[in-house]
Design a protein around this motif. Structure first.
Motif, PDB file in Angstrom:
ATOM      1  N   UNK A  14      -2.091   6.019  10.181  1.00  0.00           N
ATOM      2  CA  UNK A  14      -2.224   5.837   8.376  1.00  0.00           C
ATOM      3  C   UNK A  14      -0.952   6.639   7.851  1.00  0.00           C
ATOM      4  N   UNK A  15      -0.322   6.481   6.881  1.00  0.00           N
ATOM      5  CA  UNK A  15       0.484   7.014   5.785  1.00  0.00           C
ATOM      6  C   UNK A  15       0.632   8.814   5.609  1.00  0.00           C
TER       7      UNK A  15
ATOM      8  N   UNK B 284       4.960   9.998   2.204  1.00  0.00           N
ATOM      9  CA  UNK B 284       4.778   8.640   2.411  1.00  0.00           C
ATOM     10  C   UNK B 284       4.455   7.757   2.011  1.00  0.00           C
TER      11      UNK B 284
ATOM     12  N   UNK C 279      -3.882  10.300  -0.459  1.00  0.00           N
ATOM     13  CA  UNK C 279      -3.257   9.589  -1.039  1.00  0.00           C
ATOM     14  C   UNK C 279      -3.406   8.887  -2.003  1.00  0.00           C
TER      15      UNK C 279
ATOM     16  N   UNK D 288       9.014   5.297   9.979  1.00  0.00           N
ATOM     17  CA  UNK D 288       7.621   4.698   9.613  1.00  0.00           C
ATOM     18  C   UNK D 288       6.618   5.492   9.310  1.00  0.00           C
TER      19      UNK D 288
ATOM     20  N   UNK E 179      -7.434  10.740   2.311  1.00  0.00           N
ATOM     21  CA  UNK E 179      -7.300   9.531   2.214  1.00  0.00           C
ATOM     22  C   UNK E 179      -7.240   9.329   0.569  1.00  0.00           C
TER      23      UNK E 179
ATOM     24  N   UNK F 182       1.161   5.251  13.692  1.00  0.00           N
ATOM     25  CA  UNK F 182      -1.070   4.366  13.208  1.00  0.00           C
ATOM     26  C   UNK F 182      -1.866   5.449  12.796  1.00  0.00           C
TER      27      UNK F 182
END
Lengths: 130, 130
Positions: free
Chosen positions: B66-67, B71, B7, B61, B4, B64
């Protein structure tokens, strides 16, 4: 401020805005409705109008000096149109046909209402602090 | 590195480049077509929606969980930060304040209708959402 400083200020503000948008999306992750994007777009619309109204009445103030960083930078990067569009398409793709137009309608109405209210608030604050 | 945090850094980097690109493209288009109508923001949002459609069609896409960092960089950061709702809201409000109700309405409708058309075109060209 020269053109490179202007770009740097917008880039820095946009990086900060996009990061805060991402953290908001993590905070609201797992919902079936795109609450995070709705929230940041309303908040960002409110904020940019408040900043603009305040800065235009206090031209020598701090908000006016930081305008590229705050407006095109932070508010610009915080809000997003492309992800809003993609989420709407995603609602369609999930066959939740009635939710997509509701999302669009609520979004546009509240973005503009946010800007309207932020503008009034920014004006009032600029007058009160004169 | 924590996924995270990784990201978040990707979002910040993409957001910085996206914001500066928005400034450059927006100013360029405004200089070209004039400042009587918010062409710059419209051009940014339409091109950003188109590119988001291409990206979503090409890579799909995020699930669930998360990216992914890719992305986060390209969709959440770069295209998310490139496009903007705050400037759109502020400029629509300004048109309204200037008494140019028709232009304000055209701005809203053009942004939404052409925005979704551009997004859909991008998705379609990239082979659809799956």
């Amino acid at each position: 401020m020269n053109i490179w400083q202007h770009h740097a200020a917008v880039g820095l503000g946009s990086a900060l805005g996009a990061s805060l948008r991402y953290l908001t999306s993590l905070w609201l992750l797992g919902s079936t409705f795109p609450w995070a994007t709705l929230l940041v777009n309303i908040l960002g619309s409110w904020l940019i109008a408040a900043f603009a109204a305040y800065a235009s009445r206090r031209l020598d103030g701090r908000v006016a000096r930081w305008q590229p960083f705050l407006l095109a930078g932070f508010c610009g990067g915080f809000t997003t149109f492309s992800l809003f569009g993609l989420e709407t398409l995603y609602l369609f793709d999930q066959e939740r046909y009635w939710l997509a137009p509701i999302y669009v309608g609520i979004s546009v109405t509240l973005w503009l209402a946010g800007a309207w209210h932020g503008d009034r608030w920014g004006r009032r604050l600029a007058l009160a602090r004169r | 590195m924590d996924i995270e945090l990784m990201s978040l850094l990707m979002v910040a980097a993409g957001g910085a480049v996206g914001g500066m690109s928005r400034l450059a493209v927006g100013n360029g288009v405004a200089k070209w077509l004039g400042a009587g109508f918010p062409w710059g923001t419209l051009a940014v949002n339409l091109s950003g929606a188109f590119l988001m459609g291409l990206l979503a069609g090409a890579v799909g896409l995020p699930g669930p969980e998360g990216p992914s960092p890719g992305w986060a960089l390209l969709a959440v950061g770069l295209l998310g930060g490139y496009t903007t709702v705050s400037s759109f809201s502020l400029q629509t409000l300004l048109l309204w304040h200037q008494g140019r109700t028709g232009a304000a309405l055209v701005n809203v409708l053009a942004t939404l209708l052409a925005g979704f058309a551009a997004l859909g075109l991008g998705v379609w060209l990239a082979g659809g959402l799956t």
